[in-house]
Enzyme design. Structure first.
Site, mmCIF file in Angstrom:
data_model
loop_
_atom_site.group_PDB
_atom_site.id
_atom_site.type_symbol
_atom_site.label_atom_id
_atom_site.label_comp_id
_atom_site.label_asym_id
_atom_site.label_seq_id
_atom_site.Cartn_x
_atom_site.Cartn_y
_atom_site.Cartn_z
ATOM 1 N N ASN A 1 0.941 -1.405 0.167
ATOM 2 C CA ASN A 1 0.307 -0.033 0.232
ATOM 3 C C ASN A 1 1.541 1.036 0.204
ATOM 4 O OD1 ASN A 1 -2.300 2.274 1.257
ATOM 5 N ND2 ASN A 1 -3.191 0.237 0.394
ATOM 6 N N GLU B 1 2.035 -14.352 3.616
ATOM 7 C CA GLU B 1 2.219 -15.305 4.869
ATOM 8 C C GLU B 1 0.746 -15.125 5.644
ATOM 9 O OE1 GLU B 1 4.693 -13.994 4.347
ATOM 10 O OE2 GLU B 1 6.879 -14.894 5.390
HETATM 11 N N1 THU Z 1 7.198 -9.790 2.486
HETATM 12 C C1 THU Z 1 6.380 -10.677 2.765
HETATM 13 O O1 THU Z 1 5.427 -11.072 1.877
HETATM 14 N N2 THU Z 1 6.441 -12.007 3.499
HETATM 15 C C2 THU Z 1 7.943 -11.499 4.066
HETATM 16 O O2 THU Z 1 8.264 -12.957 4.993
HETATM 17 C C3 THU Z 1 8.464 -10.745 3.787
HETATM 18 C C4 THU Z 1 8.771 -9.393 3.513
HETATM 19 C C5 THU Z 1 7.000 -8.613 1.607
HETATM 20 C C6 THU Z 1 6.659 -7.578 2.935
HETATM 21 C C7 THU Z 1 6.767 -5.952 1.212
HETATM 22 O O3 THU Z 1 6.127 -6.014 0.227
HETATM 23 C C8 THU Z 1 8.174 -7.093 0.614
HETATM 24 O O4 THU Z 1 8.070 -8.347 0.957
HETATM 25 C C9 THU Z 1 9.198 -6.130 0.801
HETATM 26 O O5 THU Z 1 9.237 -6.114 2.178
#
Ligand code: THU
Length: 160
Positions: free
Chosen positions: A65, A75
């Protein structure tokens, strides 16, 4: 200091020729859904695939966002959906795969702190560990047998 509390943690590493077919399937599902991530700010695409005890697999990805803290990780997105719709089906394992859009290369991802605490929540709910599979750029699966291996000193006070 008179006393020390130590917890030893470990991840198992599986090269591709050692992968279980169930794990390979879950990793594939996570890999394909990361392409639908909404990650215009980080360009870091994450896919998660969750296997429930009933054999169903659910997938989700990170949704960012313009107001950065509003974004949600892959997750938590997949756990919220699956647990909201199938509250009585125990999560067995979750696979997480990440890719950088800039070079189209896999990146090593381990769940962030919020996601670790969320995984803990469903371990406590079902009184059973959830395996966490993380793919690295060498295409090895790093496997945590449960959230205790990633978040050893987690918050559980209200549950005791
Ligand atoms: N992110 C995840 O979706 N899962 C993780 O385990 C680590 C980080 C996402 C959050 C953000 O959209 C992007 O990765 C960079 O941090």
């Amino acid at each position: 200091m008179t006393k020390k509390i130590e917890i030893k943690v470990s991840l198992e590493v599986f090269s591709k020729n050692e992968w279980l077919s169930e794990d390979a399937h879950l990793i594939e599902k996570a890999k394909s859904i990361l392409e639908n991530a909404h990650a215009p700010y980080s360009n870091f695409l994450v896919g998660a695939a969750l296997l429930l005890e009933n054999g169903e697999v659910f997938v989700a990805n990170n949704q960012e966002n313009v107001s950065f803290p509003v974004g949600i990780c892959a997750e938590r997105a997949v756990l919220s959906y699956a647990m909201g719709n199938f509250p009585n089906d125990r999560p067995v394992k979750i696979a997480i795969v990440a890719k950088r859009r800039v070079n189209n290369q896999l990146a090593t991802v381990t769940p962030c702190g919020l996601c670790r605490q969320t995984i803990n929540e469903y371990e406590v709910k079902f009184n059973h560990p959830i395996e966490i599979l993380m793919l690295n750029p060498q295409e090895e699966i790093l496997k945590a047998s449960g959230i205790d291996q990633l978040l050893p000193f987690r918050f559980n006070d209200l549950n005791s």
